[in-house]
Design an enzyme around this catalytic site. Structure first.
Site, PDB file in Angstrom:
ATOM      1  N   HIS A 718       0.819  -1.210   0.000  1.00 12.67           N
ATOM      2  CA  HIS A 718       0.000   0.000   0.000  1.00 12.67           C
ATOM      3  C   HIS A 718       0.850   1.255   0.000  1.00 12.67           C
ATOM      4  O   HIS A 718       0.559   2.218  -0.714  1.00 12.67           O
ATOM      5  CB  HIS A 718      -0.941   0.009   1.209  1.00 12.67           C
ATOM      6  CG  HIS A 718      -1.809   1.224   1.256  1.00 12.67           C
ATOM      7  ND1 HIS A 718      -1.554   2.298   2.094  1.00 12.67           N
ATOM      8  CD2 HIS A 718      -2.916   1.574   0.541  1.00 12.67           C
ATOM      9  CE1 HIS A 718      -2.456   3.236   1.910  1.00 12.67           C
ATOM     10  NE2 HIS A 718      -3.300   2.821   0.974  1.00 12.67           N
ATOM     11  N   ASN A 722       0.601   4.278  -2.782  1.00 18.27           N
ATOM     12  CA  ASN A 722      -0.231   5.362  -2.249  1.00 18.27           C
ATOM     13  C   ASN A 722       0.524   6.669  -2.021  1.00 18.27           C
ATOM     14  O   ASN A 722       0.100   7.716  -2.482  1.00 18.27           O
ATOM     15  CB  ASN A 722      -0.884   4.934  -0.937  1.00 18.27           C
ATOM     16  CG  ASN A 722      -1.858   5.975  -0.414  1.00 18.27           C
ATOM     17  OD1 ASN A 722      -2.982   6.093  -0.896  1.00 18.27           O
ATOM     18  ND2 ASN A 722      -1.425   6.770   0.549  1.00 18.27           N
TER      19      ASN A 722
END
Length: 868
Positions: A718, A722
């Protein structure tokens, strides 16, 4: 957080410190197994989690057995303004001395009757306040034969929810609070442990209320809004037609027009223990995202409106240099305080201005987005490093039905490649060709998307060549349209070239590919593979693993807040006409495409970083190489840094699992653990329950692999996709999210070609996102790239409930030390001028997988969980 009045009293773990008001609500804190007890002088302090941390800490009393015990409970003061009715009633409740009922639960059954011993009860009276903390005291008389305290239960009789920070017991011996397997649960707590899980699972009936603590599954049937408009009808994701992971069930009523769809709501239910606390709601993460979605974006739609393009590139620059005046609408009045990085108050006018910070990529090199070298570099060191693949055969060929989609043969022929580099087949054998391939994924949706207003789509392939210095060189882009309305398939190859027309056609083709890559990144690499696929892990962990379970405790920091941020996404990002649909090329088919990717591409075993790299041909297994892998491109920053995080995480998980599961039989006999893994496979990811690639769970190594994969997805994966979003997408020409116009060579007409030849810059600006689309996406990417001031980074701070266990603490300290070493290794790599994919003039160093960061948009830092 607790249950309703009709629910029996339940055991609530230390990870769940919210206590709702009015009713028989109970929170308790499990004690250790007998073998882990040690004694010392002093009070027992049981540390309950703060809003940003969870855990328990015990300081043990003497081994003598006093009869008088005092408990001091610290409650965080509820934030708010004027005195409410419930607060007034709570003041009266405190005055009457009936506010918190505290019960001590014996760890073991009565040896004579083999029944649970009666709990020892006492009301806690308000004893004082200090800043945001309120103190309650209660006293107990403990019989000598009571034995060890196994749990503390609290019944909140206030009319308002409270947040228990900690409990201090003074004058009674108690074991240090530890994890234990179901078979090792003290006899006096077994019923509590089992009942707690029953309550958390619920009965699958009714609409969930804010205070509920129920974890259950549902399909994605709430993205559309058919009662509002036929244009907002969306298919249900989850099931045979559109396979998809499951989300948390909310139980809202079905819509009138579509019995398969759930009605929309301004507030999305998540179990109370998953929601941001009231304190966190008023700090960075939740409030900023909510304000962005519900205040800033509606204001921009009012101020900008329409679909007009930017008139020239200098108009894009004004978003960074001067900003956009927001006016004095009520919605924007407080945004300067909530989103100060984005919304600034101009001193001489006192008006709010939306002004973006210059992304680091453009700040270092204003023309980086123009360069082919940067276009190629970002496939390895950008925000979407998950899609570049090795080419194993030429010519490229589609797997789609040629009767429907036209010729399967790629227009990127051997001859074309030979012209560019010479020695085509030799280069193929030497693993020199790589590809971004969105051809088969997007082509079935091209004609559907083209029926939508203001967007277009192609199937695309982009071929790269690995140079001798380890960088990629773009060779060709192929754009394809399938047959439509009697027209045959259209495809064309665009190459870097030296004539003016060819140069601008190449730039336009790159813009289409970047729009494809941006959409795939957001819908698949980011949303699907991290946020969406992790939600079933959160649900199953809470339904099947007691908070006393060691694996619950290991996973809890990595699953925190994910359901809350996912609920916000369903509310305004991935819903019908939300940010994704309004600003990305696939439009209303965006989430449907996400389902296609899940159906065709997602495998749990390939979410492990080493397996992912091997599956894409970006690495091959080699026991003699670091990490057991030899990278196909040695200077692949995402892979080389990611493997450092992966290995450190796997070592920590291995150390932890070996403490509780020294032999395979303990894995196989752990009913909670087995039910957890079964539920993830057969319910949470039930549309893929029969796939052969699911790992078995029989040995400690099986468990280590499963847990490392889940933790990697929530942390390293992630973070990599991100926190660089604003760096790379904040200047949208570098990563446009939508291509609004077709290539001028597809169906050429004299008027269009004349415009293109006369003003190619305007043609490119028309293809880019509109002013409204670009501004909204820039604001969203800025907020989503931001680290909260209370961010919890992987391996940085030990969880309080491990601090008293010397073995776990030592393992965690080794993990922490390794992550600090990784920080230095990454810094060293970024200073190595031979690694040209991470260093060079104007190049942003690759820091997305540096473990730690300060607050803000930093382009580095790996949080424990998917919390934004």
């Amino acid at each position: 957080m607790l249950t309703t009045n009709s629910t029996p009293q339940t055991l609530i773990s230390i990870h769940k410190p919210f206590l709702s008001g009015v009713g028989n609500y109970i929170a308790s804190f499990p004690n250790a197994q007998k073998s882990s007890i040690s004694s010392t002088k002093g009070p027992i302090k049981i540390q309950v989690p703060r809003p940003a941390t969870t855990g328990i800490k015990a300081v043990l009393a003497s081994s003598e057995k006093p009869t008088n015990v005092k408990a001091i409970i610290t409650v965080l003061r509820t934030l708010g303004g004027a005195l409410s009715l419930s607060q007034g009633l709570d003041i009266i409740t405190d005055l009457l001395g009936k506010s918190l009922l505290v019960e001590l639960v014996a760890a073991e059954l009565d040896p004579k009757s083999d029944l649970e011993k009666a709990t020892i009860k006492s009301y806690a009276h308000k004893a004082g306040t200090d800043n945001n903390e309120i103190y309650y005291e209660s006293s107990f008389e403990i019989p000598e034969d009571f034995g060890e305290v196994g749990a503390i239960m609290i019944q909140n009789e206030h009319h308002k929810e409270i947040f228990v920070k900690n409990i201090v017991l003074d004058g009674f011996p108690c074991g240090s609070v530890e994890s234990y397997l179901p078979s090792q649960t003290p006899s006096g707590l077994k019923r509590y442990r089992e009942n707690e899980l029953i309550i958390l699972r619920g009965d699958g009936q009714g609409q969930r209320e804010t205070a509920d603590r129920i974890y259950d599954y549902d399909v994605y049937n709430d993205l559309g809004d058919p009662d509002a408009s036929d244009d907002l009808v969306r298919p249900v994701l989850g099931g045979v037609e559109h396979p998809y992971p499951r989300r948390c069930r909310t139980g809202r009523p079905r819509t009138e027009k579509d019995p398969l769809s759930e009605s929309r709501s301004d507030s999305e239910y998540v179990p109370r223990d998953e929601a941001f606390s009231e304190v966190k709601q008023l700090t960075f993460s939740a409030n900023t995202v909510f304000s962005l979605l519900h205040a800033l974006i509606p204001s921009l739609e009012t101020i900008i409106g329409g679909n007009q393009r930017f008139p020239h590139f200098t108009a894009i620059d004004t978003l960074f240099n001067e900003g956009l005046e927001l006016g004095d609408t009520p919605r924007t009045g407080l945004l300067g305080n909530i989103i100060p990085r984005l919304v600034k108050v101009v001193s001489h006018t006192k008006r709010n201005v939306l002004q973006f910070e210059t992304p680091e990529t453009i700040d270092r090199d204003k023309f980086a987005w123009f360069r082919d070298a940067e276009f190629a570099r970002q496939t390895l060191a950008g925000v979407n490093p998950y899609c570049i693949k090795l080419v194993t055969e030429l010519p490229l060929k589609s797997n789609l039905d040629p009767e429907v989609y036209g010729s399967a043969e790629s227009a990127i022929t051997k001859e074309l490649v030979e012209e560019e580099i010479g020695g085509c087949m030799t280069a193929l054998e030497q693993k020199k060709f790589f590809i971004l391939d969105y051809h088969d994924f997007l082509l079935p949706y091209v004609n559907k998307v083209r029926e939508l207003k203001g967007t277009t789509l192609y199937g695309s392939r982009t071929l790269f060549f690995l140079t001798s210095n380890g960088t990629l060189r773009p060779l060709a882009i192929e754009l394809t349209r399938p047959p439509v309305n009697g027209k045959p398939q259209w495809k064309q190859v665009f190459k870097p070239c030296w004539d003016a027309t060819g140069v601008w056609l190449w730039r336009l083709a790159k813009s289409h590919v970047l729009a494809h890559d941006s959409g795939y990144h957001e819908l698949v690499s980011h949303w699907l593979r991290t946020h969406c696929c992790t939600e079933p892990y959160v649900i199953a962990t809470n339904r099947q693993l007691s908070a006393m379970h060691p694996i619950y405790r290991l996973l809890h920091p990595h699953l925190r807040y994910t359901m809350e941020i996912n609920a916000l996404a369903r509310g305004a990002l991935i819903n019908a006409n939300g940010v994704i649909e309004s600003s990305f090329s696939p439009g209303k088919y965006s989430m449907e495409l996400s389902s296609v990717a899940y159906d065709q591409l997602w495998q749990f075993d390939l979410q492990a970083l080493p397996a992912d790299l091997v599956s894409r041909g970006m690495a091959m297994e080699d026991p003699t190489a670091p990490h057991g892998l030899k990278l196909t491109i040695e200077d692949y920053p995402f892979a080389s840094d990611g493997l450092l995080i992966w290995d450190a995480t796997k070592l920590w998980v291995t150390d932890y699992v070996s403490i509780y599961y020294p032999e395979a039989s303990l894995i196989q006999s752990d009913n909670e653990l087995q039910e957890w893994w079964t539920e993830i496979r057969t319910v949470g990811h039930g549309d893929k329950k029969n796939e052969p690639w699911w790992p078995e769970l029989k040995t400690p190594n099986d468990l280590i692999g499963i847990l490392t994969t889940i933790i990697w997805v929530a942390s390293g994966h992630h973070a990599a996709v991100n926190f660089g979003q604003y760096h790379f997408g904040g200047y949208f020409p570098n990563r446009p999210t939508i291509a609004r116009t077709q290539m001028p060579t597809e169906d050429p007409n004299d008027e269009e070609m004349a415009i293109f030849l006369k003003r190619p810059e305007e043609f490119l600006l028309e293809c880019f996102p509109s002013q409204l689309q670009a501004t909204i996406v820039m604001a969203v990417l800025d907020v989503l790239s931001n680290h909260s001031p209370d961010e919890e980074y992987i391996g940085k701070e030990i969880q309080p409930y491990w601090a008293e266990n010397k073995i776990v603490k030592a393992a965690f300290e080794r993990f922490n030390g390794r992550l600090k070493e990784i920080e230095g290794i990454i810094d060293s790599r970024n200073a190595n001028t031979y690694l040209m994919n991470r260093t060079g003039a104007g190049v942003v160093p690759y820091e997305l997988l540096k473990p730690f960061s300060e607050a803000g948009v930093t382009g580095k830092g790996v949080p424990n969980s998917i919390s934004i």
